[in-house]
Design a protein around this motif. Structure first.
Motif, PDB file in Angstrom:
ATOM      1  N   ALA A  45     -55.268 -16.805 -40.569  1.00 33.07           N
ATOM      2  CA  ALA A  45     -53.908 -17.353 -40.762  1.00 33.07           C
ATOM      3  C   ALA A  45     -53.763 -18.436 -39.629  1.00 33.07           C
ATOM      4  CB  ALA A  45     -53.210 -16.151 -40.394  1.00 33.07           C
ATOM      5  N   SER A  46     -54.414 -18.417 -38.436  1.00 30.84           N
ATOM      6  CA  SER A  46     -54.189 -19.416 -37.404  1.00 30.84           C
ATOM      7  C   SER A  46     -54.783 -20.976 -38.021  1.00 30.84           C
ATOM      8  CB  SER A  46     -54.759 -19.221 -36.156  1.00 30.84           C
ATOM      9  OG  SER A  46     -56.262 -19.440 -36.217  1.00 30.84           O
ATOM     10  N   LEU A  47     -55.584 -20.893 -38.869  1.00 29.90           N
ATOM     11  CA  LEU A  47     -55.927 -22.205 -39.300  1.00 29.90           C
ATOM     12  C   LEU A  47     -55.019 -23.079 -40.041  1.00 29.90           C
ATOM     13  CD1 LEU A  47     -59.548 -20.779 -40.610  1.00 29.90           C
ATOM     14  CD2 LEU A  47     -58.882 -21.846 -38.407  1.00 29.90           C
ATOM     15  N   SER A  48     -54.012 -22.560 -40.468  1.00 23.05           N
ATOM     16  CA  SER A  48     -52.845 -23.213 -40.873  1.00 23.05           C
ATOM     17  C   SER A  48     -52.242 -24.193 -39.982  1.00 23.05           C
ATOM     18  CB  SER A  48     -51.657 -22.460 -41.554  1.00 23.05           C
ATOM     19  OG  SER A  48     -51.261 -21.482 -40.525  1.00 23.05           O
ATOM     20  N   GLN A  49     -52.450 -23.883 -38.782  1.00 24.86           N
ATOM     21  CA  GLN A  49     -52.061 -24.537 -37.387  1.00 24.86           C
ATOM     22  C   GLN A  49     -52.579 -25.862 -37.349  1.00 24.86           C
ATOM     23  OE1 GLN A  49     -49.079 -23.842 -36.188  1.00 24.86           O
ATOM     24  NE2 GLN A  49     -48.977 -21.746 -37.070  1.00 24.86           N
ATOM     25  N   PHE A  50     -53.794 -26.257 -38.126  1.00 28.73           N
ATOM     26  CA  PHE A  50     -54.473 -27.388 -37.905  1.00 28.73           C
ATOM     27  C   PHE A  50     -53.703 -28.625 -38.365  1.00 28.73           C
ATOM     28  CE2 PHE A  50     -58.923 -25.447 -37.170  1.00 28.73           C
ATOM     29  CZ  PHE A  50     -59.282 -26.424 -36.143  1.00 28.73           C
ATOM     30  N   ARG A  51     -52.971 -28.216 -39.404  1.00 26.25           N
ATOM     31  CA  ARG A  51     -52.217 -29.149 -40.150  1.00 26.25           C
ATOM     32  C   ARG A  51     -51.150 -29.997 -38.929  1.00 26.25           C
ATOM     33  NH1 ARG A  51     -48.571 -29.321 -45.720  1.00 26.25           N
ATOM     34  NH2 ARG A  51     -47.947 -31.733 -45.175  1.00 26.25           N
ATOM     35  N   ALA A  52     -50.427 -29.017 -38.318  1.00 27.98           N
ATOM     36  CA  ALA A  52     -49.692 -29.415 -37.207  1.00 27.98           C
ATOM     37  C   ALA A  52     -50.245 -30.057 -35.942  1.00 27.98           C
ATOM     38  CB  ALA A  52     -48.860 -28.156 -36.655  1.00 27.98           C
ATOM     39  N   LEU A  53     -51.445 -29.578 -35.520  1.00 27.48           N
ATOM     40  CA  LEU A  53     -52.123 -29.994 -34.668  1.00 27.48           C
ATOM     41  C   LEU A  53     -52.503 -31.418 -34.895  1.00 27.48           C
ATOM     42  CD1 LEU A  53     -53.453 -29.305 -31.723  1.00 27.48           C
ATOM     43  CD2 LEU A  53     -55.338 -28.637 -32.797  1.00 27.48           C
ATOM     44  N   VAL A  54     -53.112 -31.707 -36.302  1.00 26.80           N
ATOM     45  CA  VAL A  54     -53.626 -33.094 -36.582  1.00 26.80           C
ATOM     46  C   VAL A  54     -52.232 -34.013 -36.546  1.00 26.80           C
ATOM     47  CG1 VAL A  54     -54.453 -34.598 -38.309  1.00 26.80           C
ATOM     48  CG2 VAL A  54     -55.533 -32.490 -37.903  1.00 26.80           C
ATOM     49  N   GLU A  55     -51.160 -33.572 -36.760  1.00 25.29           N
ATOM     50  CA  GLU A  55     -49.957 -34.433 -36.973  1.00 25.29           C
ATOM     51  C   GLU A  55     -49.497 -34.509 -35.538  1.00 25.29           C
ATOM     52  OE1 GLU A  55     -47.049 -31.923 -39.225  1.00 25.29           O
ATOM     53  OE2 GLU A  55     -47.918 -32.643 -40.952  1.00 25.29           O
ATOM     54  N   ARG A  56     -49.603 -33.681 -34.660  1.00 28.86           N
ATOM     55  CA  ARG A  56     -49.501 -34.166 -33.208  1.00 28.86           C
ATOM     56  C   ARG A  56     -50.362 -35.144 -32.877  1.00 28.86           C
ATOM     57  NH1 ARG A  56     -46.604 -30.211 -29.872  1.00 28.86           N
ATOM     58  NH2 ARG A  56     -45.709 -28.521 -31.025  1.00 28.86           N
ATOM     59  N   ALA A  57     -51.496 -35.256 -33.056  1.00 29.60           N
ATOM     60  CA  ALA A  57     -52.623 -36.002 -32.658  1.00 29.60           C
ATOM     61  C   ALA A  57     -52.486 -37.430 -33.320  1.00 29.60           C
ATOM     62  CB  ALA A  57     -53.934 -35.632 -33.114  1.00 29.60           C
ATOM     63  N   GLN A  58     -51.846 -37.601 -34.451  1.00 29.68           N
ATOM     64  CA  GLN A  58     -51.472 -38.731 -35.091  1.00 29.68           C
ATOM     65  C   GLN A  58     -50.247 -39.440 -34.443  1.00 29.68           C
ATOM     66  OE1 GLN A  58     -51.626 -37.571 -39.412  1.00 29.68           O
ATOM     67  NE2 GLN A  58     -53.947 -38.290 -39.584  1.00 29.68           N
ATOM     68  N   ARG A  59     -49.292 -38.694 -34.290  1.00 29.64           N
ATOM     69  CA  ARG A  59     -48.089 -39.174 -33.456  1.00 29.64           C
ATOM     70  C   ARG A  59     -48.411 -39.799 -32.277  1.00 29.64           C
ATOM     71  NH1 ARG A  59     -45.504 -34.149 -35.495  1.00 29.64           N
ATOM     72  NH2 ARG A  59     -45.775 -33.219 -33.608  1.00 29.64           N
ATOM     73  N   THR A  60     -49.240 -39.169 -31.623  1.00 31.37           N
ATOM     74  CA  THR A  60     -49.603 -39.562 -30.165  1.00 31.37           C
ATOM     75  C   THR A  60     -50.570 -40.785 -30.376  1.00 31.37           C
ATOM     76  OG1 THR A  60     -49.966 -37.309 -29.335  1.00 31.37           O
ATOM     77  CG2 THR A  60     -51.173 -39.079 -28.060  1.00 31.37           C
ATOM     78  N   ILE A  61     -51.541 -41.019 -31.467  1.00 34.18           N
ATOM     79  CA  ILE A  61     -52.055 -42.005 -31.527  1.00 34.18           C
ATOM     80  C   ILE A  61     -51.424 -43.243 -31.854  1.00 34.18           C
ATOM     81  CG2 ILE A  61     -53.866 -43.270 -33.061  1.00 34.18           C
ATOM     82  CD1 ILE A  61     -55.107 -40.349 -33.627  1.00 34.18           C
ATOM     83  N   ARG A  62     -50.289 -42.872 -32.705  1.00 33.65           N
ATOM     84  CA  ARG A  62     -49.306 -44.057 -33.142  1.00 33.65           C
ATOM     85  C   ARG A  62     -48.668 -44.563 -32.021  1.00 33.65           C
ATOM     86  NH1 ARG A  62     -48.611 -40.951 -38.045  1.00 33.65           N
ATOM     87  NH2 ARG A  62     -46.765 -39.632 -37.093  1.00 33.65           N
ATOM     88  N   HIS A  63     -48.338 -43.690 -31.138  1.00 30.13           N
ATOM     89  CA  HIS A  63     -47.241 -43.990 -29.965  1.00 30.13           C
ATOM     90  C   HIS A  63     -48.162 -44.884 -29.135  1.00 30.13           C
ATOM     91  CE1 HIS A  63     -44.635 -43.689 -26.638  1.00 30.13           C
ATOM     92  NE2 HIS A  63     -45.434 -43.359 -25.787  1.00 30.13           N
ATOM     93  N   ASP A  64     -49.520 -44.605 -28.955  1.00 24.76           N
ATOM     94  CA  ASP A  64     -50.217 -45.232 -28.242  1.00 24.76           C
ATOM     95  C   ASP A  64     -50.524 -46.650 -28.772  1.00 24.76           C
ATOM     96  OD1 ASP A  64     -50.723 -43.289 -26.350  1.00 24.76           O
ATOM     97  OD2 ASP A  64     -52.658 -42.607 -27.275  1.00 24.76           O
ATOM     98  N   TRP A  65     -50.604 -46.961 -29.990  1.00 26.66           N
ATOM     99  CA  TRP A  65     -50.811 -48.196 -30.642  1.00 26.66           C
ATOM    100  C   TRP A  65     -49.506 -49.043 -30.527  1.00 26.66           C
ATOM    101  CZ3 TRP A  65     -54.827 -50.230 -34.059  1.00 26.66           C
ATOM    102  CH2 TRP A  65     -56.052 -49.528 -33.936  1.00 26.66           C
TER     103      TRP A  65
END
Length: 235
Positions: free
Chosen positions: A215-235
């Motif tokens: 069930a925890s693997l569904s948290q990958f989507r939220a983790l990736v979204e966090r990563a992409q928000r961080t990347i966009r902020h850095d850019w």
């Protein structure tokens, strides 16, 4: 370098522990060890995957980031989740060897250890404070929980349920970052187990933890979204 010593009310009577979260206190970590009894709390926030460590076999971990040194839940001095895994919360304490068995140790080189700020460990009469008592209880739960990892992982391995996986994350420049080197539970192989095997996993107390990890693997989507928000902020 870590300096682990048995906690002593005489030698350490004036020590305090800083409980503020932050990279300066060692919280900029990609993952932390976890154990089956903790999966219910962990799966609500973090993906649970397995890492193969030299001479230790497979270990379940909670993922906080997608690369070394990245904790996507750490926002300054705030940890953006309602639950912090015990392996993180217990710092700078750990279980060590004492004369009569396991004993509470402290890492004196931890940035959390202070003599002027944070939670006191002992009161003026040498007794333990509520904070230290809570940490001691947490260490006991962690010690007991980690002892269950070996039989749990052995059961997964016996039934061939662990498989490696790769996760690609899109980058703003059109490239991809890759998460690799970890393992998850193969749902198809789990579903193919016969009734006797499933009953054995249930009787051993492993089945609920297996479903929590899946069930925890569904948290990958939220983790990736966090990563992409961080990347966009850095850019």
């Amino acid at each position: 370098m870590a300096q682990h010593l048995p906690l002593n009310p005489t030698a350490h009577r004036d020590l305090r522990v800083i409980t503020t979260r932050g990279a300066a206190y060692g919280d900029a970590m990609m993952s932390a060890l976890t154990f089956p009894a903790e999966f219910r709390s962990v799966q609500a926030h973090y993906p649970i995957v397995f890492q193969k460590l030299p001479d230790q076999g497979f270990q379940p971990i909670a993922l906080f980031g997608l690369k070394d040194g990245e904790n996507l839940f750490l926002q300054g001095t705030h940890w953006d989740a309602h639950y912090v895994p015990m392996a993180v919360e217990r710092q700078p304490f750990l279980i060590g060897r004492g004369e009569s068995g396991p004993a509470m140790h402290i890492d004196l080189d931890s940035p959390r250890v202070s003599r002027s700020a944070g939670e006191p460990l002992f009161n003026e009469h040498g007794g333990t404070t509520p904070f230290l008592e809570r940490m001691n209880e947490l260490l006991g739960q962690l010690h007991e929980g980690m002892s269950s990892v070996v039989p749990f992982v052995a059961a997964l391995d016996r039934h061939g349920l662990l498989e490696s996986f790769v996760l690609d994350v899109a980058q703003p420049d059109g490239g991809q970052a890759r998460l690799a080197g970890f393992y998850t539970i193969n749902e198809e192989k789990l579903a193919a187990l016969d009734a006797e095997a499933l009953h054995g996993l249930h009787q051993a107390g492993h089945l609920a933890a297996i479903y929590m990890a899946i069930a925890s693997l569904s948290q990958f989507r939220a983790l990736v979204e966090r990563a992409q928000r961080t990347i966009r902020h850095d850019w």
